[in-house]
Design a protein around this motif. Sequence first.
Motif, mmCIF file in Angstrom:
data_model
loop_
_atom_site.group_PDB
_atom_site.id
_atom_site.type_symbol
_atom_site.label_atom_id
_atom_site.label_comp_id
_atom_site.label_asym_id
_atom_site.label_seq_id
_atom_site.Cartn_x
_atom_site.Cartn_y
_atom_site.Cartn_z
ATOM 1 N N GLY A 1 13.778 5.918 -10.136
ATOM 2 C CA GLY A 1 12.723 5.414 -9.282
ATOM 3 C C GLY A 1 12.443 6.256 -8.074
ATOM 4 N N ILE A 2 11.859 5.589 -7.068
ATOM 5 C CA ILE A 2 11.438 6.275 -5.866
ATOM 6 C C ILE A 2 11.877 5.495 -4.636
ATOM 7 C CG2 ILE A 2 9.431 7.340 -6.962
ATOM 8 C CD1 ILE A 2 7.715 5.199 -5.662
ATOM 9 N N ALA A 3 11.984 6.193 -3.535
ATOM 10 C CA ALA A 3 12.204 5.560 -2.234
ATOM 11 C C ALA A 3 11.018 5.957 -1.364
ATOM 12 C CB ALA A 3 13.514 6.033 -1.611
ATOM 13 N N VAL A 4 10.480 4.991 -0.646
ATOM 14 C CA VAL A 4 9.283 5.199 0.156
ATOM 15 C C VAL A 4 9.652 5.063 1.626
ATOM 16 C CG1 VAL A 4 6.981 4.309 0.637
ATOM 17 C CG2 VAL A 4 7.855 4.284 -1.699
ATOM 18 N N LEU A 5 9.276 6.072 2.413
ATOM 19 C CA LEU A 5 9.559 6.048 3.842
ATOM 20 C C LEU A 5 8.263 6.300 4.612
ATOM 21 C CD1 LEU A 5 11.620 5.752 6.045
ATOM 22 C CD2 LEU A 5 12.095 8.178 5.836
ATOM 23 N N PRO A 6 7.666 5.237 5.173
ATOM 24 C CA PRO A 6 6.402 5.383 5.910
ATOM 25 C C PRO A 6 6.600 6.108 7.237
ATOM 26 C CG PRO A 6 6.820 3.080 5.309
ATOM 27 C CD PRO A 6 8.067 3.846 5.031
ATOM 28 N N GLU B 1 0.823 -1.210 0.000
ATOM 29 C CA GLU B 1 0.000 0.000 0.000
ATOM 30 C C GLU B 1 0.860 1.264 0.000
ATOM 31 O OE1 GLU B 1 -0.352 -2.542 2.229
ATOM 32 O OE2 GLU B 1 -2.195 -3.438 1.447
ATOM 33 N N ASP B 2 2.039 1.185 0.616
ATOM 34 C CA ASP B 2 2.950 2.333 0.616
ATOM 35 C C ASP B 2 3.367 2.680 -0.814
ATOM 36 O OD1 ASP B 2 2.875 2.256 3.416
ATOM 37 O OD2 ASP B 2 4.709 1.052 3.532
ATOM 38 N N PHE B 3 3.680 1.662 -1.589
ATOM 39 C CA PHE B 3 4.131 1.894 -2.958
ATOM 40 C C PHE B 3 2.975 2.354 -3.845
ATOM 41 C CE2 PHE B 3 7.433 -0.663 -1.126
ATOM 42 C CZ PHE B 3 8.568 -0.050 -1.609
ATOM 43 N N GLU B 4 1.767 1.827 -3.600
ATOM 44 C CA GLU B 4 0.608 2.294 -4.366
ATOM 45 C C GLU B 4 0.370 3.779 -4.103
ATOM 46 O OE1 GLU B 4 -2.643 -0.297 -3.343
ATOM 47 O OE2 GLU B 4 -1.813 -1.962 -4.486
ATOM 48 N N GLU B 5 0.425 4.176 -2.836
ATOM 49 C CA GLU B 5 0.234 5.586 -2.492
ATOM 50 C C GLU B 5 1.346 6.454 -3.077
ATOM 51 O OE1 GLU B 5 -0.143 8.507 1.403
ATOM 52 O OE2 GLU B 5 -0.237 6.334 1.692
ATOM 53 N N ARG C 1 0.789 6.855 -6.778
ATOM 54 C CA ARG C 1 -0.390 7.688 -7.003
ATOM 55 C C ARG C 1 -0.056 9.167 -6.785
ATOM 56 N NH1 ARG C 1 -3.591 4.914 -4.128
ATOM 57 N NH2 ARG C 1 -3.287 6.028 -2.174
ATOM 58 N N VAL C 2 0.641 9.473 -5.685
ATOM 59 C CA VAL C 2 0.987 10.872 -5.402
ATOM 60 C C VAL C 2 1.982 11.396 -6.433
ATOM 61 C CG1 VAL C 2 2.880 10.534 -3.750
ATOM 62 C CG2 VAL C 2 1.411 12.510 -3.551
ATOM 63 N N ARG C 3 2.886 10.547 -6.895
ATOM 64 C CA ARG C 3 3.820 10.963 -7.954
ATOM 65 C C ARG C 3 3.053 11.299 -9.227
ATOM 66 N NH1 ARG C 3 6.007 8.355 -12.287
ATOM 67 N NH2 ARG C 3 7.949 9.220 -13.068
ATOM 68 N N ALA C 4 2.042 10.479 -9.557
ATOM 69 C CA ALA C 4 1.248 10.715 -10.765
ATOM 70 C C ALA C 4 0.414 11.995 -10.660
ATOM 71 C CB ALA C 4 0.332 9.522 -11.040
ATOM 72 N N ARG D 1 3.192 -3.236 -7.013
ATOM 73 C CA ARG D 1 3.431 -4.613 -6.542
ATOM 74 C C ARG D 1 4.823 -5.095 -6.961
ATOM 75 N NH1 ARG D 1 -1.106 -5.863 -4.221
ATOM 76 N NH2 ARG D 1 -3.105 -5.238 -5.003
ATOM 77 N N GLN D 2 5.265 -4.702 -8.137
ATOM 78 C CA GLN D 2 6.615 -5.073 -8.576
ATOM 79 C C GLN D 2 7.674 -4.402 -7.703
ATOM 80 O OE1 GLN D 2 6.342 -3.891 -12.679
ATOM 81 N NE2 GLN D 2 5.727 -5.934 -13.364
ATOM 82 N N LEU D 3 7.496 -3.123 -7.406
ATOM 83 C CA LEU D 3 8.438 -2.417 -6.530
ATOM 84 C C LEU D 3 8.461 -3.057 -5.146
ATOM 85 C CD1 LEU D 3 7.683 1.293 -7.486
ATOM 86 C CD2 LEU D 3 9.789 0.035 -7.951
ATOM 87 N N PHE D 4 7.270 -3.393 -4.637
ATOM 88 C CA PHE D 4 7.186 -4.019 -3.320
ATOM 89 C C PHE D 4 7.879 -5.377 -3.310
ATOM 90 C CE2 PHE D 4 4.836 -6.892 -0.442
ATOM 91 C CZ PHE D 4 5.258 -6.351 0.751
#
Length: 190
Positions: free
Chosen positions: A156-161, A30-34, A37-40, A99-102
């Motif tokens: 790419g991106i890095a996700v930090l919850p 869900e972190d990667f989906e969000e 989405r925010v990047r888009a 899902r691929q990133l995750f």
Amino acid sequence: METRGGDAFASDTDTGTGADVVFVYRPAVEDFEEALRVRALRTWAGRLQAMTAPVASVGALAVLGVVVGLSAPVLSVALVLCAAIVSWGTLRALRTQARQLFSVVEPYGQCRMVADERGAVSTGERVSFTFEWAVHRGYLETASLFVLLGGERSAGIAVLPKRGAQGPEDVERLRGILDRNLTPLQRQRL
């Protein structure tokens, strides 16, 4: 920044200066989906990626409809259906990409990220990596995430919850570090 064995941490971390921020979390799809989405929604590149297929498809269908001589009502319905179907496909593609990133980070297990003014060190159950802030061009912030966007030397991106913060003050401290070292791309928080 330096790494040592399986436990990689910023060298300032061991000094206890308080300049470092620690986040501990387990990545979630869900972190990667969000994040995607925010990047888009908030970046030019993200909007371009999200809108290219729907706009191109509707444009091609409109030209084809005019060339073939479809009546206005039939062409209008076809254009609306095309836009809806291709937009749905674009959203599904973003979910698949998330899902691929995750799947890349899932094997890391629980992660511990230590950040200071020079960069961050992330240590998972099976891997550690270090990066300097210069590899990112900026960041986005949502109510639950910091999303670091790749720059010239990083794709790419890095996700930090934010749920990984030890307390609300750590979220503020990390935001301060990011503000001093990266460009905040749209300040509003969703």
